[in-house]
Design an enzyme around this catalytic site. Structure first.
Site: not given
Length: 907
Positions: A666, A862-864
């Protein structure tokens, strides 16, 4: 006996001359820097040099190196004396998870030995058969350039992060870091799992007689051996070993424990399982049909969620222009280069210890303890180096089975998955079908949005209870929309279970929304960035979930940063449109992502201690999967305590030594764990000052930490060394150790209205993609991506750039090539991830608007960075060709069909 030279010294191998060289290197000679990532020679993690030429150790029989000179990563350099390539890979940030890096560096050495000044094209060709899932290759090319210059005797620029601060990365670059498959203990046994070949079947009988008759087989475990035979991340709906029914291909049915891996494989093939094949439910639509087989006791609907604000239908009805479409995204495989691996044993205190790559060790401890019927304090999880993650190492893989095996046989047991086993049995990105409608007035103000979503959760829940929630929250994008309806269902099927993967629902809904945004811009004849600017969220605006946007939001700034790059690319595209079969186009997309886990954030804990050596240690539960969070946590501690970064150590991922800080998912570690470290560091700083005040007989308010001492501000000669202070406190029977807990105000969405505050802060981004489409072959090439990200303050500049570059390349795979088909996709032969040949120019722009809630203004990334890439590419493809792809990936066959349909419609 086969003799050869290894890393400059004599070596010999006994046994079967057809044994792959990698087996001799790793198992006989104990050189574990050479990695096994794919089973068929495709990934390049096993590359060594044989007489100076690249060879794949997993495909090279040891007999073939008789009399030859073999060079592995260990022979190239050491952490104390690294080769120029190893040093350059660390300094440029090319080392993330690090699993592919030894093979990549060795292949690069062969290139530089032959060509001391290689071009970018020559690098692409030389490294084209070496896979990397993390770094995205741009930093790898930069590292090769940097090393080449060093080897030519030329000066290079200073690195952004000093080499001395990169101890973990250097261990990876020199082959010293130990991953799960590198672990071993004396007397170790090996475990292999017997898996279901059927998507849905009743287990009639499991007969282990033949397997147990093989000498060297220590045990065969089945469902009856499991004390508590269920587990699961949120809902415990998975069996540790299936006893009555299997619900997907790859379900575990039995486990064989033997004295060697080869013997375990042989014995697993002798376990006879009788099945009664049942009708399989292979799509969410089929699962919802009346009379569909009931896959779980509660039915086939795993979760429902809707977010309602205003009246979406009324908003759409009053629109001057509206667009709609149905968008489909596939299952995706994480495809991290390291297959799952772990080692379990029972320690001297009679506790089960499992050393494994885990993104959430405390969750794994809970799962294993529950399955074994043990208190949690009777299980210890130690997270070792992770060879990639992307959400896939949060769920338990073999850890419950492995813990059971070690507990039963009372000997160390190791399990290493094959690539096919990893593909078949672990979580995937949820496949989605999204029906969307978007409307606006003639000025481009959005009047209404509706996204109806259906997610394929596969056979088990994992984190699927919350997939629609995350998708819905990101589904309204970074836009202020008064009238919205966002929601749908996640459904059980007999497909491979789906779980968390980079973005977790946001990439799917963002693909639908941003495709509609571009269609709407075209319909209204408004510049696509201008349309987004007119609707962009600003601080204080109210989200669809009913809460205001924070002061750290910088949506507008990301759009403004991209606009000049977009306009220049659009000009180039217009100028090149008449050039034969090639068409150029440019696309843009934005995204909105809540920082943290959608499954419900719990308090994050961290501890800090000043040691008698004068060093400071951070104790945190969240591992670093290669995203650079270790550096961030150490930097936060150093900054609060005013000590050099080199003086700060880190212990993380060990359930015995660190409290639970939550998972490294997340994009939450910097924000949540970083804040816990900030609070713990502040508490330790106060404790140090108070202890020093007592020792120095001075008021605490005149003391400060400086240069490894506590110093009186007005009388710098009055000081005490930190180590000396810690020793004096220890002599009194105490320790300078303090903790911190970060628990921001959040609340889950109301099931009826969708109102709530699931995240403490949000990140936004805008990306532009420039593509080239061959209208004769259907091949799409991404030429350039510019990515502007609102990340708060950047605490690790090298890692931040690497996260964007790697995520963009993963996004290219999501857009153009990657599709996991249960029962069909068995490895990299069927699942094509981008390689050096697919990498465009990537430019990262960071909008450093400080987030007041973050540690020193930072949040997450990281996910964005993956989320807007695919829609930007698809929008560019539409700009180039006039056709809209609504089903991912946009393979050449789908592009050609779309082009053919467009031609037919125009005749």
């Amino acid at each position: 006996m086969i003799e050869f030279t290894l890393n400059g010294g004599p070596a010999r191998a006994a046994g079967d001359p057809t044994t792959p060289l990698i087996g001799v290197l790793r198992d006989e000679l104990r050189l574990t820097g050479t990695k096994l990532g794919c089973d068929d020679g495709r990934c390049g993690a096993c590359v060594v040099l044989v007489n100076g030429r690249v060879a794949r150790a997993c495909q090279t029989p040891v007999d073939r190196v008789r009399g030859a000179a073999v060079l592995t990563i260990e022979g190239l350099g050491s952490p104390a004396r690294p080769h120029a390539l190893q040093r350059a890979f660390v300094e440029t940030g090319a080392v993330q998870c690090g699993f592919c890096i030894p093979g990549m560096i060795v292949a690069a050495k062969a290139l530089l030995d032959a060509n001391p000044r290689p071009s970018r094209g020559q690098m692409v060709k030389a490294l084209g058969a070496n896979y990397c899932r993390c770094a995205g290759f741009s930093s790898i090319f930069e590292a090769v350039d940097r090393a080449a210059a060093t080897l030519r005797g030329e000066a290079v620029s200073l690195p952004l992060v000093p080499l001395d601060d990169c101890w973990d990365e250097m261990a990876k670059a020199t082959g010293k870091a130990l991953y799960g498959a590198d672990l071993r203990r004396d007397g170790m046994l090996h475990l292999k799992v017997v898996r279901s070949p059927h998507a849905h079947a009743r287990i009639v009988d499991v007969d282990a007689t033949e397997a147990l008759a093989i000498p060297g087989v220590e045990a065969v475990l089945t469902a009856k051996d499991v004390p508590v035979n269920h587990h699961g991340r949120v809902i415990q709906d998975e069996a540790v070993l299936a006893g009555d029914r299997v619900r997907m291909i790859g379900d575990p049915v039995a486990a064989v424990v033997a004295v060697s891996e080869a013997l375990a494989i042989q014995a697993a093939a002798r376990v006879r399982v009788s099945y009664e094949v049942l009708p399989a439910v292979l799509s969410p639509r089929a699962a919802l049909e009346p009379g569909a087989p009931r896959l779980h006791a509660g039915g086939n609907v795993l979760a429902r969620q809707a977010i309602r604000r205003g009246d979406a239908e009324a908003g759409l009805a009053r629109a001057d222009a509206a667009v709609d479409g149905t968008f489909v995204t596939p299952f995706n495989e994480h495809a991290y280069l390291e297959p799952e691996a772990a080692l379990a044993y029972v320690d001297a205190a009679g506790r089960v210890v499992i050393e494994t790559g885990s993104s959430h060790p405390h969750l794994h401890r809970l799962e294993v303890a529950r399955a074994l019927g043990l208190p949690e304090d009777r299980v210890r999880i130690v997270s070792v180096v992770l060879g990639g993650h992307f959400g896939g190492r949060t769920d338990v893989a073999m850890q419950c089975i492995l813990g059971l095996a070690a507990w039963r046989v009372r000997r160390p047991v190791r399990c290493v998955y094959t690539r096919e086993e990893s593909f078949a049995s672990t979580t995937k990105r949820h496949a989605f079908e999204i029906r969307g409608r978007l409307g606006a007035d003639r000025e481009g103000r959005i009047t209404g949005l509706r996204l109806q979503m259906l997610a394929d959760g596969g056979a088990y829940a994992s984190a699927g209870n919350f997939i629609i929630t995350r998708a819905a929250i990101s589904g309204s994008g970074p836009y202020a929309i008064g009238d919205v309806w966002l929601g749908g269902e996640a459904v059980y099927t007999n497909n491979t279970l789906a779980g968390a993967m980079r973005g977790f629902g946001a990439p799917q809904s963002t693909f639908a929304l941003e495709s509609l945004m571009d269609e709407l811009a075209t319909r209204l004849a408004i510049h696509p960035i201008e349309l987004r600017l007119r609707n962009a969220l600003k601080p204080g605006a109210v989200l669809a979930t009913g809460f205001p946007v924070g002061e750290g939001t910088a949506v507008v700034e990301t759009l403004e940063a991209i606009r000049p790059h977009y306009d220049e690319a659009a000009r180039r595209a217009r100028e090149s449109r008449a050039s034969g079969d090639l068409r150029r186009g440019v696309g843009v997309a934005s995204m909105w992502f809540g920082i943290g886990t959608t499954t419900g954030e719990k308090p994050s804990h961290a501890d800090m201690e000043l040691l008698p050596t004068g060093r400071v240690v951070v104790l945190a539960g969240a591992p670093d999967a290669g995203q650079g969070s270790d550096y961030v946590l150490r930097r936060v501690a150093a900054q609060v305590l005013n000590v050099p970064l080199s003086q700060v150590d880190l212990v993380r991922g060990d359930t015995d030594r660190a409290r639970d800080t939550g998972s490294c998912t997340g994009s939450r570690v910097t924000f949540y764990v970083g804040n816990a470290v900030r609070l713990a560091s502040g508490a330790l700083r106060r404790a140090i000052i108070e202890a020093a005040a007592l020792e120095m007989e001075a008021p605490a308010d005149i003391l400060e930490i400086r240069d490894g001492h506590v110093v009186a501000r007005e009388a710098p000669g009055r000081r005490i060394a930190l180590g000396d202070l810690a020793r004096r406190v220890e002599a009194r029977g105490a320790r300078l150790r303090e903790g911190g807990t970060f628990d921001p105000e959040t609340c889950p969405l109301d099931p009826a209205t969708g109102l709530g505050r699931p995240y403490a802060t949000y990140a936004s981004a805008t990306q532009m993609a420039e593509v080239e489409v061959n209208v004769r072959t259907g091949v799409v090439r991404v030429r350039r991506v510019v990515a502007a990200h609102d990340v708060g303050k950047v605490l690790n500049p090298v890692a931040a750039r690497g996260q964007v570059e790697g995520a963009v390349v993963m996004g290219i795979g999501f857009a153009l090539t990657e599709e996991f088909v249960p029962g069909v996709t068995r490895g990299f032969a069927q699942y094509r991830i981008p390689t050096t040949h697919d990498v465009p120019e990537v430019r990262a722009i960071f909008i450093e608007r400080s987030d007041p809630k973050g540690p020193f203004g930072a949040k997450g990334l990281g996910e964005c960075a993956l989320i807007p890439t695919a829609p930007a590419i698809v929008n560019a493809l539409a700009d180039a060709t006039g056709v809209r792809i609504t089903r991912l990936p946009a393979t050449r066959e789908r592009v050609l069909r779309a082009l053919a349909g467009e031609r037919q419609a125009s005749t």
